[in-house]
Design a protein around this motif. Structure first.
Motif, PDB file in Angstrom:
ATOM      1  N   GLN A  95       0.997  -1.173   0.005  1.00 43.58           N
ATOM      2  CA  GLN A  95      -0.102   0.097   0.005  1.00 43.58           C
ATOM      3  C   GLN A  95       0.796   1.264   0.092  1.00 43.58           C
ATOM      4  O   GLN A  95       1.992   1.110   0.359  1.00 43.58           O
TER       5      GLN A  95
ATOM      6  N   SER B 193      -5.106   5.683   2.085  1.00 45.35           N
ATOM      7  CA  SER B 193      -4.134   4.654   1.742  1.00 45.35           C
ATOM      8  C   SER B 193      -4.725   3.879   0.576  1.00 45.35           C
ATOM      9  O   SER B 193      -6.131   3.648   0.578  1.00 45.35           O
ATOM     10  N   TYR B 194      -3.828   3.509  -0.402  1.00 47.17           N
ATOM     11  CA  TYR B 194      -3.991   3.043  -1.647  1.00 47.17           C
ATOM     12  C   TYR B 194      -3.205   1.716  -1.693  1.00 47.17           C
ATOM     13  O   TYR B 194      -2.158   1.616  -1.247  1.00 47.17           O
ATOM     14  N   LEU B 195      -3.929   0.679  -2.391  1.00 41.39           N
ATOM     15  CA  LEU B 195      -3.353  -0.366  -2.867  1.00 41.39           C
ATOM     16  C   LEU B 195      -2.329  -0.209  -4.127  1.00 41.39           C
ATOM     17  O   LEU B 195      -2.738   0.478  -4.664  1.00 41.39           O
TER      18      LEU B 195
END
Length: 229
Positions: A27, A225-227
């Protein structure tokens, strides 16, 4: 036996943790900020009256009479009852250094929500005539606060997206979906510092304008929060 059982549990737990960690998808966590700058069209004005004397009852009577005139003036200006409110009332004994005696001091402040800031000068002149002897402060606001907050949040997310894209591009990876969003916004209203009636009188004698409204900034802060794909 208890020590052996404990060692077995620790060993099994370590294996389980080792099996879970490789399956966790990478992430990226970034922050974003959005700002909307506008001219205020409303203001919260805090005014008051205070006096001192030897007798507590007399001091309070003088104070009550002054505030009564102020409230009646506000009513005469057709202000809604919800647009002005008593903020602080005090009556206490204190030492007066000049007379070297104990005196009683009474004070009361009222917060006025002025929905049309163009009426500021007229309102303050009337309050002065009604008897206030202090201006505690002014905070500027906008009647479209919710609309601008929404626009600022959209800009904050766009800013976070751009940062995340910049990082992932530099890493040679692709940005996935957002998995967590945290709003870190704090509301702040710019204020004009307290001004005594003597200073206000000097300002009234000056040819300059009595109020510089400037601009206010509505800010939104977000953490996303990003993957990573």
């Amino acid at each position: 036996m208890k020590k052996i059982a404990l060692l077995v549990l620790v060993f099994v737990g370590s294996i389980a943790q080792a099996q879970v960690q490789p399956n966790q998808q990478p992430q990226i966590n970034v922050s974003g900020e959005g700002k909307i700058i506008v001219a205020p069209d409303q203001a919260d004005i805090t005014v008051g009256f205070s006096n001192k004397g030897k007798d507590a009852n007399e001091v309070k009577k003088i104070n009550d009479a002054a505030i009564d005139k102020v409230v009646k003036y506000l009513k005469s200006q057709k202000l809604a009852q919800g647009d002005y409110q008593t903020q602080r009332v005090r009556l206490n004994r204190e030492y007066d250094a000049s007379s070297k005696k104990e005196v009683y001091a009474a004070s009361q402040t009222i917060v006025i929500h002025l929905k049309d800031i163009t009426k500021y000068d007229e309102l303050m002149m009337g309050l002065n005539d009604a008897g206030i002897n202090s201006i505690e402060g002014i905070s500027f606001k906008t009647s479209k606060q919710e609309q601008y907050e929404s626009e600022a949040r959209v800009k904050a997310v766009a800013d976070a997206n751009k940062k995340a894209t910049d990082y992932t591009t530099a890493l040679g990876q692709k940005l996935g979906k957002a998995v967590m969003v945290t709003d870190n916004t704090q509301t702040y209203y710019p204020q004009v510092m307290r001004m005594s009636m003597m200073e206000k009188s000097m300002a009234a004698d000056s040819p300059r304008e009595t109020l510089a409204i400037g601009e206010i900034t509505i800010t939104a802060n977000v953490n996303i929060s990003y993957l990573l794909n």
